[in-house]
Scaffold this active site. Structure first.
Site, PDB file in Angstrom:
ATOM      1  N   ASN A   1    -129.116 -46.414 -50.908  1.00 62.06           N
ATOM      2  CA  ASN A   1    -128.655 -45.475 -49.895  1.00 62.06           C
ATOM      3  C   ASN A   1    -127.348 -45.946 -49.253  1.00 62.06           C
ATOM      4  OD1 ASN A   1    -129.103 -43.127 -48.406  1.00 62.06           O
ATOM      5  ND2 ASN A   1    -129.946 -44.290 -46.686  1.00 62.06           N
TER       6      ASN A   1
ATOM      7  N   GLU B   1    -129.048 -38.499 -43.259  1.00 58.75           N
ATOM      8  CA  GLU B   1    -128.817 -38.889 -41.869  1.00 58.75           C
ATOM      9  C   GLU B   1    -127.321 -38.980 -41.553  1.00 58.75           C
ATOM     10  OE1 GLU B   1    -129.923 -40.872 -44.162  1.00 58.75           O
ATOM     11  OE2 GLU B   1    -128.725 -42.699 -44.140  1.00 58.75           O
TER      12      GLU B   1
ATOM     13  N   ASP C   1    -100.276 -14.921 -26.529  1.00 55.68           N
ATOM     14  CA  ASP C   1     -99.792 -15.829 -25.494  1.00 55.68           C
ATOM     15  C   ASP C   1     -99.940 -15.295 -24.084  1.00 55.68           C
ATOM     16  OD1 ASP C   1     -97.987 -13.807 -25.652  1.00 55.68           O
ATOM     17  OD2 ASP C   1     -96.233 -15.056 -26.010  1.00 55.68           O
TER      18      ASP C   1
ATOM     19  N   ASP D   1    -100.334 -10.748 -31.563  1.00 53.31           N
ATOM     20  CA  ASP D   1     -99.505 -10.096 -30.596  1.00 53.31           C
ATOM     21  C   ASP D   1     -98.113  -9.988 -31.231  1.00 53.31           C
ATOM     22  OD1 ASP D   1     -98.694  -9.401 -28.067  1.00 53.31           O
ATOM     23  OD2 ASP D   1     -98.310 -11.448 -27.471  1.00 53.31           O
TER      24      ASP D   1
ATOM     25  N   ASP E   1    -123.642 -44.185 -49.446  1.00 52.81           N
ATOM     26  CA  ASP E   1    -122.879 -43.802 -48.253  1.00 52.81           C
ATOM     27  C   ASP E   1    -121.466 -44.401 -48.302  1.00 52.81           C
ATOM     28  OD1 ASP E   1    -125.010 -42.440 -47.328  1.00 52.81           O
ATOM     29  OD2 ASP E   1    -125.617 -43.909 -45.816  1.00 52.81           O
TER      30      ASP E   1
ATOM     31  N   ASP F   1    -103.805 -11.075 -23.723  1.00 56.60           N
ATOM     32  CA  ASP F   1    -104.361 -11.489 -25.015  1.00 56.60           C
ATOM     33  C   ASP F   1    -105.613 -12.351 -24.856  1.00 56.60           C
ATOM     34  OD1 ASP F   1    -102.219 -10.331 -26.538  1.00 56.60           O
ATOM     35  OD2 ASP F   1    -100.971 -11.999 -25.876  1.00 56.60           O
TER      36      ASP F   1
ATOM     37  N   ASN G   1    -133.519 -36.509 -55.866  1.00 52.71           N
ATOM     38  CA  ASN G   1    -134.268 -37.746 -55.681  1.00 52.71           C
ATOM     39  C   ASN G   1    -135.703 -37.497 -55.247  1.00 52.71           C
ATOM     40  OD1 ASN G   1    -132.198 -39.327 -56.464  1.00 52.71           O
ATOM     41  ND2 ASN G   1    -131.487 -39.827 -54.404  1.00 52.71           N
TER      42      ASN G   1
HETATM   43  N1  LIG Z   1     -93.484  -6.815 -16.375  1.00 54.13           N
HETATM   44  C1  LIG Z   1     -93.600  -5.544 -16.764  1.00 54.13           C
HETATM   45  N2  LIG Z   1     -93.069  -4.562 -16.047  1.00 54.13           N
HETATM   46  C2  LIG Z   1     -93.193  -3.291 -16.424  1.00 54.13           C
HETATM   47  N3  LIG Z   1     -93.850  -2.896 -17.506  1.00 54.13           N
HETATM   48  C3  LIG Z   1     -94.398  -3.835 -18.266  1.00 54.13           C
HETATM   49  C4  LIG Z   1     -94.313  -5.213 -17.937  1.00 54.13           C
HETATM   50  N4  LIG Z   1     -94.958  -5.915 -18.856  1.00 54.13           N
HETATM   51  C5  LIG Z   1     -95.424  -5.025 -19.725  1.00 54.13           C
HETATM   52  N5  LIG Z   1     -95.107  -3.771 -19.375  1.00 54.13           N
HETATM   53  C6  LIG Z   1     -95.469  -2.552 -20.074  1.00 54.13           C
HETATM   54  O1  LIG Z   1     -96.739  -2.709 -20.609  1.00 54.13           O
HETATM   55  C7  LIG Z   1     -96.666  -2.613 -22.026  1.00 54.13           C
HETATM   56  C8  LIG Z   1     -97.602  -3.595 -22.640  1.00 54.13           C
HETATM   57  O2  LIG Z   1     -97.192  -4.910 -22.365  1.00 54.13           O
HETATM   58  P1  LIG Z   1     -96.720  -5.877 -23.483  1.00 54.13           P
HETATM   59  O3  LIG Z   1     -95.768  -5.186 -24.390  1.00 54.13           O
HETATM   60  O4  LIG Z   1     -96.316  -7.142 -22.876  1.00 54.13           O
HETATM   61  O5  LIG Z   1     -98.088  -6.039 -24.255  1.00 54.13           O
HETATM   62  P2  LIG Z   1     -98.348  -6.982 -25.469  1.00 54.13           P
HETATM   63  O6  LIG Z   1     -99.600  -6.534 -26.110  1.00 54.13           O
HETATM   64  O7  LIG Z   1     -98.269  -8.387 -25.030  1.00 54.13           O
HETATM   65  O8  LIG Z   1     -97.126  -6.628 -26.383  1.00 54.13           O
HETATM   66  P3  LIG Z   1     -96.437  -7.548 -27.427  1.00 54.13           P
HETATM   67  O9  LIG Z   1     -97.201  -7.332 -28.656  1.00 54.13           O
HETATM   68  O10 LIG Z   1     -95.064  -7.015 -27.497  1.00 54.13           O
HETATM   69  O11 LIG Z   1     -96.470  -8.956 -26.938  1.00 54.13           O
HETATM   70  C9  LIG Z   1     -95.219  -2.887 -22.363  1.00 54.13           C
HETATM   71  O12 LIG Z   1     -94.864  -2.249 -23.541  1.00 54.13           O
HETATM   72  C10 LIG Z   1     -94.494  -2.304 -21.168  1.00 54.13           C
HETATM   73  O13 LIG Z   1     -94.310  -0.948 -21.337  1.00 54.13           O
HETATM   74 MG   LIG Z   2     -97.474 -10.145 -25.463  1.00 50.68          MG
END
Ligand SMILES: Nc1ncnc2c1ncn2[C@@H]1O[C@H](COP(=O)(O)OP(=O)(O)OP(=O)(O)O)[C@@H](O)[C@H]1O
Ligand SMILES: [Mg+2]
Length: 843
Positions: free
Chosen positions: A687, A291, A594, A333, A691, A598, A662
């Site tokens: 018991n 439990e 972030d 990322d 515990d 993502d 048991n």
């Molecule tokens: N604000 C922006 N203005 C113009 N192009 C952008 C912008 N943000 C991102 N991009 C384009 O889109 C692509 C993908 O975005 P970004 O690199 O932020 O992706 P990500 O997966 O977050 O990459 P990272 O792994 O570097 O964080 C960039 O490489 C860039 O070419």
């Molecule tokens: Mg990024």
């Protein structure tokens, strides 16, 4: 009086009503509420959450425990004893009930409160205007009538009427299915369809670009879409680990129930006294049911959460602790984890590859007017601070990560130009000319090749690039549509330096040593990804790029992911596909990110991680928040997660094997003993002491080998463990019976006392073997465990020699009996040490 919303009648959507009517309906104005008004509304309407928060008062929480079936059974037993005049038994049962409940309540309450406080510390926040000033409050505190502000990446906290915007677009894909970011602005709307409601924001949508101020009209469950599909939807599905534990608890409880009834039947058949047999059966059911298991796991997980917080990991979903410890692949990322995210503009190159600050100015103007707020946009704003001075936006197509480009229609003194910026290949795909001074010759193949070669050269140095293109715009201000992003003039590149963090290489080594593979899932250029990955010591041989991945079926992708560690040019959906493919391979996948792009991956992964400064969406989707964006923190968290899980496993192993053992012993005893092997009170006491002995487990140290590789919950492993260790303890119980009955010819009271001692000593002491893989003295237990276990054992051993012992109907056993019991216990421990490795298996 302050009795606002019910802002609108259900039949009339709020966005079709004039603003004044809405202000009146929520008794508020553009200035928002005062702090005290807001507090009053919060009290009357309730928090801005999907489920009403039920905070049980301790009295009710404890009261509820009294209603659990087992406790009810015990109360009944106490009543029967009292009715029969056996006041002593009744008192003991009552004391035991109170003791167990108090133990439960105190432990669970404290740990749960601590974990909840931590969770609250990373709760999503919203910026609301209170008493005339914008302040940040937890999203749950937003009430109708609040004026709030949202920016790129924020989760929209309430259904609201747009008051003011600066280049604002919202992503409502999860709510309305509209894939493109929709532009929002104040103004009347006639359509009743939420998809057309350009003047309304909906709770759970995501602010994609720009900034908006809006008036909250409905909150919590009164909102149009609720949280069903949105990022706010809380993951309430139990993890496999919880599900199995519950199933395990249920199986054992059922078996205990069946056994108790069977034992009762046997006892009655043998003509033993009814009440005593009944009480015995009840106590047996209580004693054999694990439990405490659910409580123990919550307590241990909560303690784990507190310890992880010390290592700068805040846990939002408790069971994610296990998932973090079980993680075999971490997808991350690039920017902000491998690199510092303090991006600076490195170069501004025109279409011929020559330095030309004008390109950065164009890009900066586009960013400013479009309301883009990414890290690269920040770098542009720093490098070209006055790029948009004197310019206004006549229209815009918000940036999104599928198209990787975004545009504005920029106007100055009556002249209009379309400026488009984005990932180089996304821009080049829509260019047919290139800038050469005041001319714009055709962008032929030779020119394209030259640009691509230049781009690759930059990427190989680890420089990220975005491209800029323009188009003269003759027809003044008809609405801008995605089709207008065609026939553009290629203007040039802006490049950005984003060097790897110093700590990254060492952190990656730690993760590798802990058996966690790291994959980089980036939206950036594959060459940039490879370059950065190489710098931090990841295998940079192969990078799988989004367009190539698009051609693969799910099965083909699942076959590919095993050999690839780096991904470039992924869209958010492709990040999700990679996670799924890894999961299909049987990996336990973590995802650290972030950005808005993502969030879907974070949500899909077994354990989603984000960082403190991340966008609201990413934080909302995550199971854990890192207080520092550093892979070392992840490595710390993994270790802590494994430790927590290893300790839970100790409980489960102890519990499942001792309960199973048991059961066998009790069945045996009922069949072969001429009397009840233990009295009901003695079982209950046994018991309770058991515990108590386990209280120290959550604090315990863990074998280094358990920390060195992913630890995954396995129900089969548990069954195997119980199946070996349980019968082993029954063998020694059987020996005890034989020795006591046929060696010493003891009477019932002395038999019970001796078995009580043997049983509790074996059950308690075996923890020191179970807690480690090797020899027990190699890795010493935590002092807390030592103290709790030895104290409980001490009480059990001394009890028969005291007055209380007489109350409990113990008899003082002879020296020979005690010696024999000691010998049997020692024999059991040696045997347990010998077979525990086999019982644990490879796991
Ligand atoms: N604000 C922006 N203005 C113009 N192009 C952008 C912008 N943000 C991102 N991009 C384009 O889109 C692509 C993908 O975005 P970004 O690199 O932020 O992706 P990500 O997966 O977050 O990459 P990272 O792994 O570097 O964080 C960039 O490489 C860039 O070419
Ligand atoms: Mg990024």
């Amino acid at each position: 009086m302050d009795h606002p919303p019910r802002a609108t009648k259900a039949s009339v959507p709020f966005w079709t009503q004039p603003p004044d009517a809405i202000f009146a309906a929520v008794s508020s104005g553009a200035q928002g509420l005062t702090g005290s008004e807001a507090a009053a509304r919060l009290a009357s309407i309730g928090p801005n959450t999907d489920r009403p928060v039920r905070r049980l008062s301790p009295v009710i929480a404890i009261g509820q425990r009294f209603l659990e079936p087992l406790i009810l059974l015990l109360l009944f037993a106490a009543g029967v004893s009292a009715g029969m005049g056996d006041v002593a038994s009744a008192c003991i049962i009552a004391a035991i009930i109170i003791g167990s409940i108090a133990l439960d309540a105190i432990q669970e309450g404290r740990a749960a409160r601590a974990a909840e406080a931590l969770r609250q510390s990373v709760a999503l926040s919203a910026e609301v205007r209170r008493d005339g000033k914008f302040v940040s409050i937890p999203t749950a505190g937003v009430v109708p009538g609040d004026v709030f502000r949202v920016r790129t990446g924020d989760v929209i906290p309430a259904d609201a009427l747009v008051l003011e915007v600066a280049s604002f677009t919202a992503n409502e894909a999860a709510l309305t299915g509209e894939p493109y970011p929709v532009e929002k602005r104040p103004g009347p709307i006639l359509s009743r369809s939420p998809a057309d409601a350009a003047n309304a924001l909906f709770r759970g949508a995501i602010a994609q670009t720009g900034e908006a101020t809006a008036l909250a009209v409905a909150t919590g469950r009164k909102t149009l879409f609720g949280a069903v599909a949105s990022v706010l939807a809380e993951d309430t599905a139990p993890s496999p680990f919880q599900r199995d534990l519950r199933a395990l608890g249920l199986v054992v409880a059922r078996a205990a129930g069946v056994l108790s009834v069977a034992v009762l039947a046997v006892n009655l058949l043998f003509g033993r006294p009814l009440i005593e047999s009944l009480m015995f059966a009840v106590a047996l059911a209580v004693g054999l049911t694990p439990e405490l298991l659910p409580m123990i796991t919550t307590v241990t997980l909560s303690r784990g959460a507190v310890r992880m917080a010390r290592r700068r990991v805040i846990v939002k979903r408790l069971t994610a602790i296990h998932d973090l410890g079980a993680m075999t692949v971490l997808c991350t990322d690039k920017t902000g984890t491998l690199t510092s995210a303090e991006i600076v503009l490195a170069g501004s190159l025109n279409a011929n590859g020559e330095d030309d600050p004008h390109i950065a100015t164009l890009a900066g103007r586009c960013a400013e007017l479009a309301g883009d707020r990414g890290a690269m946009d920040g770098a542009l704003a720093t490098a070209a601070p006055r790029a948009a001075e004197g310019w206004t936006a006549q229209g815009r197509i918000g940036f999104n990560y599928e198209r990787r480009r975004g545009s504005v229609l920029a106007a100055q003194a009556g002249a209009c130009v379309l400026i488009c910026k984005g990932a180089p290949e996304a821009i080049l795909a829509v260019c047919d000319r290139r800038r050469a001074g005041t001319d714009a010759p055709v962008l032929d193949d030779a020119a394209r090749d030259a640009i691509t070669a230049r781009l690759n050269g930059l990427a190989a140095q680890g420089l990220r690039a975005i491209a800029v293109a323009t188009k003269p715009w003759a027809t003044p201000a008809n609405a801008l549509a995605p089709e207008d992003e065609a026939d553009l003039i290629f203007e040039g590149f802006c490049t950005f330096a984003d060097p790897p963090k110093e700590s990254a290489a060492a952190a990656l080594k730690r993760l590798a040593a802990a058996g966690v593979r790291v994959n980089v899932l980036s939206g950036d250029d594959p060459l940039v990804v490879a370059r950065i990955a190489g710098l931090v010591g990841l295998n940079a041989d192969a990078v799988l790029a989004g367009p190539e991945l698009e051609m693969l079926s799910d099965e083909a992708l699942a076959a590919r992911v095993q050999g690839v560690a780096l991904y470039g040019r992924l869209t958010p959906d492709q990040k999700v596909r990679v996670v799924r493919a890894l999961q299909a391979r049987g990996e336990t996948v973590g995802f650290l990110g972030d950005g808005v792009n993502d969030a879907p991956g974070i949500r899909t992964a077994d354990v989603g991680l984000s960082v403190d400064g991340a966008t609201g969406v990413a934080r909302a989707a995550a199971d854990m928040i890192l207080l520092a964006p550093d892979l070392n923190v992840v490595a710390d968290g993994v270790a802590e997660g494994r430790r927590t899980f290893a300790n839970i496993l100790k409980y489960v192993r102890m519990g499942s094997s001792s309960n199973f053992g048991n059961m066998l012993s009790m069945a045996m005893a009922s069949l072969f003993l001429p009397f009840l092997p233990l009295l009901a009170t003695q079982i209950l006491l046994n018991n309770l002491l058991y515990d108590l002995s386990e209280i120290g487990i959550p604090f315990d140290t863990v074998d280094p080998s358990d920390l060195g590789r992913p630890q995954r919950w396995s129900m089969r492993g548990i069954v195997r463990y119980a199946g070996i260790m349980g019968p082993l303890s029954s063998v020694f119980d059987g020996i005890t019976f034989v020795v006591l009955l046929h060696g010493f010819h003891v009477a019932a009271p002395e038999f019970r006392t001796a078995w009580f001692e043997e049983s509790i000593a074996t059950q308690i002491l075996v923890v020191f073997l179970i807690r480690t893989r090797g020899l027990p003295w190699r890795t010493p237990p935590d002092p807390w465990l030592l103290v709790s276990a030895l104290c409980a054992l001490g009480v059990a051993l001394v009890l028969p020699f005291t007055i209380a012992g007489r109350w409990l109907a113990f008899a003082v056993p002879g020296a020979g009996v005690l010696l024999a019991m000691g010998g049997i216990t020692a024999g059991y421990l040696v045997a347990a040490q010998l077979v525990k490795g086999m019982a644990a298996g490879k796991n």
